[in-house]
Design an enzyme around this catalytic site. Structure first.
Site, short mmCIF file in Angstrom:
data_model
loop_
_atom_site.label_atom_id
_atom_site.label_comp_id
_atom_site.label_asym_id
_atom_site.label_seq_id
_atom_site.Cartn_x
_atom_site.Cartn_y
_atom_site.Cartn_z
N ARG A 1 0.87 -1.18 0.00
CA ARG A 1 0.00 0.00 0.00
C ARG A 1 0.90 1.22 0.00
NH1 ARG A 1 -2.97 0.88 5.42
NH2 ARG A 1 -1.53 2.64 5.58
N TYR B 1 2.87 5.12 12.09
CA TYR B 1 3.02 3.69 12.38
C TYR B 1 3.97 2.96 11.43
CZ TYR B 1 -0.78 3.72 8.93
OH TYR B 1 -1.55 3.94 7.83
N HIS C 1 -3.68 4.85 4.67
CA HIS C 1 -4.94 4.11 4.49
C HIS C 1 -5.92 4.91 3.65
CE1 HIS C 1 -8.70 2.05 5.27
NE2 HIS C 1 -9.18 3.12 5.84
#
Lengths: 327, 330
Positions: B248, B261, B252
């Site tokens: 990814r 993170y 998000h």
């Protein structure tokens, strides 16, 4: 006309709709070879085969979710949840999916699924085989919730539910399954979803209720008739969306209204009925609207005296109506 | 010259170029959405970046005129392959009335278009898995030969609907393909904190179906795996679980900051694992793609996206009063 039981009416409706449309099929736990734990699907497995009466793995979200997929494709699934108490794992599929498929796709897709589940107490079912769960779903536009009281209504409404182009929750009172019998015509008929029904004409006090409590109300009305109190009984039949016109008419007729449900009181279907009456009938009222319901405890206990204390019965309704009549 | 791997898979040079163009279109479209979002023109983006090669590789192994797909929110590559246009996707991004997915009712990434058999989806993850099983059940009951393809992230493989859906499909040997796009993160939580087993595909054995893990940056490998799953489905052998390892590239969504993170060096490394670039390299090594052709494709794509964005920005919203429509059949 033949006299049939409430559960026989369920079975006849399923059988007739399966014969009428080969897109109709049943899926659920124990619905096949066993014919359902209450025998609602008895004989259908033999008649229509395992392809159309499907014994599923024990997983309610899967049962409803698979049904939703088949419905979106163009089938007419009837998903059986063995007890309404066990519908909780499927709530996401019912509320987030079935209810919103037409709306979220701007009418591109739709979801004609019927979800049947036995509900209600008075059968020594304890906390998890007695609940009335309709209020949990009665704030979810996109769903229809049908809760018939008589074999005639069961048959006509279940056939309509299966033919409906939107998801319908069809809750059957399990105590009524073998207790309630009446004459039902052999000829084809359906009953429109969303229409309440006057089960008894009366002049002095009105009861608005649904499900098994309709019969308790009718018994109470018989007794009060002997005392000269005339009771009007409206059976909601569809508890979501509500038949506002019928509620307003029944409430305005006598001005004294008792609302009855077996479910927990606060936030119940009858609370919404009460709000409708408050909005539309203020100047027709001759007494405060009364609610008679299950207590606000989590569910119905198993031990007989405790269960009896929780349950609605004709004596409780009779007393509440008498109080209202003399208000 | 690289070894020719696509002929053995039955793929022509033209099909490869079509695949490449869709991957690129998905990427460039997604990049444009971020610009539009940061410019304040659209409220939200959830990205396909890093997963396009796997998505298009899978979609091309399906029958794009007959099969059903239940994509998840990153599947721009799947829906483009199944006939949704970039103009329609842009209308969705701008939430305009003409958006075929939902008429502006749903957030971007919530795909649905009946005429292309792209089944409407929602935001609670994994609910589409049992739906796919239900469509496959209908196919079996109706004796139709189509296959149903459903995709989801690795986080979704923890949901009950994943397990209930796979089990149902396994018991009834249904023609459905479960496609897990494992990009390593469920928003911020890494796979190591999501799975107690090593791979998502390890879960297949519990449901009586084969499970395979494939390099998602190799669209030909993904194509081959999905093709085999289609063969199994059509032969009545039942479902397959395919896990593709992808990356990814973005946070998000446009409302997330992934620097909280994962380290910047990790993000830099991830971005080097670009399946589209690897595929372009393969196409060039096999003489199918030239620098000149690549430029032409880029130009063509840029024009399409410009036109789509202009159109969508100027298109009307649905009438506010229309929110009352389509609660029930009308």
């Amino acid at each position: 006309m033949p006299v049939i039981s409430y559960i026989e009416a369920v079975k006849q409706a399923l059988d007739e709709e399966m014969a009428h449309n080969d897109k109709v099929f049943i899926l659920g736990e124990d619905v096949g070879m066993k014919g359902g734990v209450f025998k609602a699907t008895e004989g259908l497995y033999e008649k229509y085969g395992k392809e159309r009466v499907i014994d599923t793995p024990l997983a309610e979200s899967g049962i409803v979710g698979v049904g939703i997929g088949a419905a979106m494709y163009g089938m007419r699934p009837i998903a059986e949840i063995q007890f309404a108490d066990f519908i909780m794992p499927a709530v996401n599929q019912i509320v987030s999916e079935a209810a919103k498929i037409r709306y979220r796709s701007n009418n591109d897709w739709h979801c004609p699924i019927t979800i049947r589940a036995p509900y209600g107490g008075g059968v020594n079912g304890g906390l998890y085989h007695s609940q009335s769960v309709e209020a949990l779903f009665a704030n979810v536009p996109g769903l229809k919730i049908v809760m018939p009281s008589t074999p005639y209504d069961v048959k006509g409404l279940l056939k309509s539910a299966i033919r409906d182009d939107d998801p319908v929750l069809f809750f059957e009172h399990k105590r009524a399954y073998r207790l309630i019998k009446e004459e039902v015509p052999e000829q084809e008929y359906t009953i429109p979803i969303g229409k309440a029904d006057v089960k008894r004409e009366g002049e002095d006090v009105t009861v608005i209720t649904y499900g098994l409590a309709v019969h308790f109300a009718l018994q109470a009305a018989d007794k009060l008739q002997e005392e000269g109190i005339s009771v009007h009984v409206l059976d909601l039949r569809t508890v979501y969306p509500l038949d506002k016109e019928a509620i307003i008419e029944a409430a305005s007729k006598t001005g004294k209204i008792l609302l009855v449900t077996e479910a927990n009181k606060e936030g119940s279907i009858i609370s919404e009925v009460s709000a409708i009456i408050a909005e539309y009938c203020l100047f027709d009222l001759d007494a405060p609207v009364q609610r008679l319901a299950g207590p606000d405890v989590p569910a119905m206990p198993y031990a007989a005296p405790l269960e009896k204390h929780f349950m609605i019965n004709s004596d409780k309704i009779e007393q509440a109506l008498r109080d209202l009549a003399y208000f | 010259m690289a070894e020719n791997r696509h002929e053995a898979l039955g793929l022509t040079n033209e099909q490869l170029l079509e695949m490449y163009e869709i991957m690129r279109l998905a990427r460039r479209f997604d990049e444009r959405l971020w610009i539009l979002n940061r410019a304040g023109k659209i409220p939200f983006v959830v990205s396909c970046q890093g997963q396009e090669a796997a998505q298009v590789g899978a979609a091309f192994a399906l029958d794009r005129k007959n099969d059903y797909v239940l994509p998840y929110y990153r599947d721009v590559g799947v829906v483009l392959s199944f006939g949704m246009t970039v103009k329609e996707l842009m209308l969705q991004a701008f939430a305009k009335g003409e958006d075929p997915n939902s008429g502006g009712r749903q957030m971007p990434g919530h795909f649905g278009q009946k005429k292309n058999r792209i089944v409407t989806g929602s935001s609670p993850v994994t609910t589409q898995v049992p739906h796919a099983v239900g469509i496959a059940l209908a196919a079996k009951m109706e004796k139709k030969s189509f296959v149903t393809f459903v995709s989801f992230g690795e986080g979704s493989s923890n949901q009950g609907d994943f397990h209930e859906g796979l089990n149902f499909a396994g018991v009834h040997k249904l023609p459905v393909i479960f496609f897990c796009e494992n990009n390593g993160y469920a928003i911020s939580v890494p796979t190591s904190m999501q799975l107690a087993c090593e791979k998502v595909s390890d879960r297949a054995i519990g449901y009586g179906m084969p499970g395979v893990t494939i390099d998602g940056n190799d669209p030909l490998a993904v194509f081959a795996a999905v093709k085999e799953a289609v063969r199994r489905a059509k032969r009545g052998e039942g479902p397959t679980l395919i896990e593709v390892i992808t990356q990814r590239f973005t946070p998000h969504s446009s409302d997330d900051d992934d620097r909280l993170y994962r380290s910047e060096s990790e993000i830099r490394e991830i971005r080097k694992q670009d399946g589209i670039q690897f595929f372009a390299d393969y196409l060039k090594q096999t003489g199918i793609l030239t620098d000149e052709l690549e430029q032409q494709i880029e130009k063509k794509i840029a024009k399409k996206i410009d036109e789509a964005a202009d159109y969508a920005e100027n298109a009307p919203f649905a009438e506010p009063e229309s929110i009352h429509k389509y609660v029930y059949s009308e």
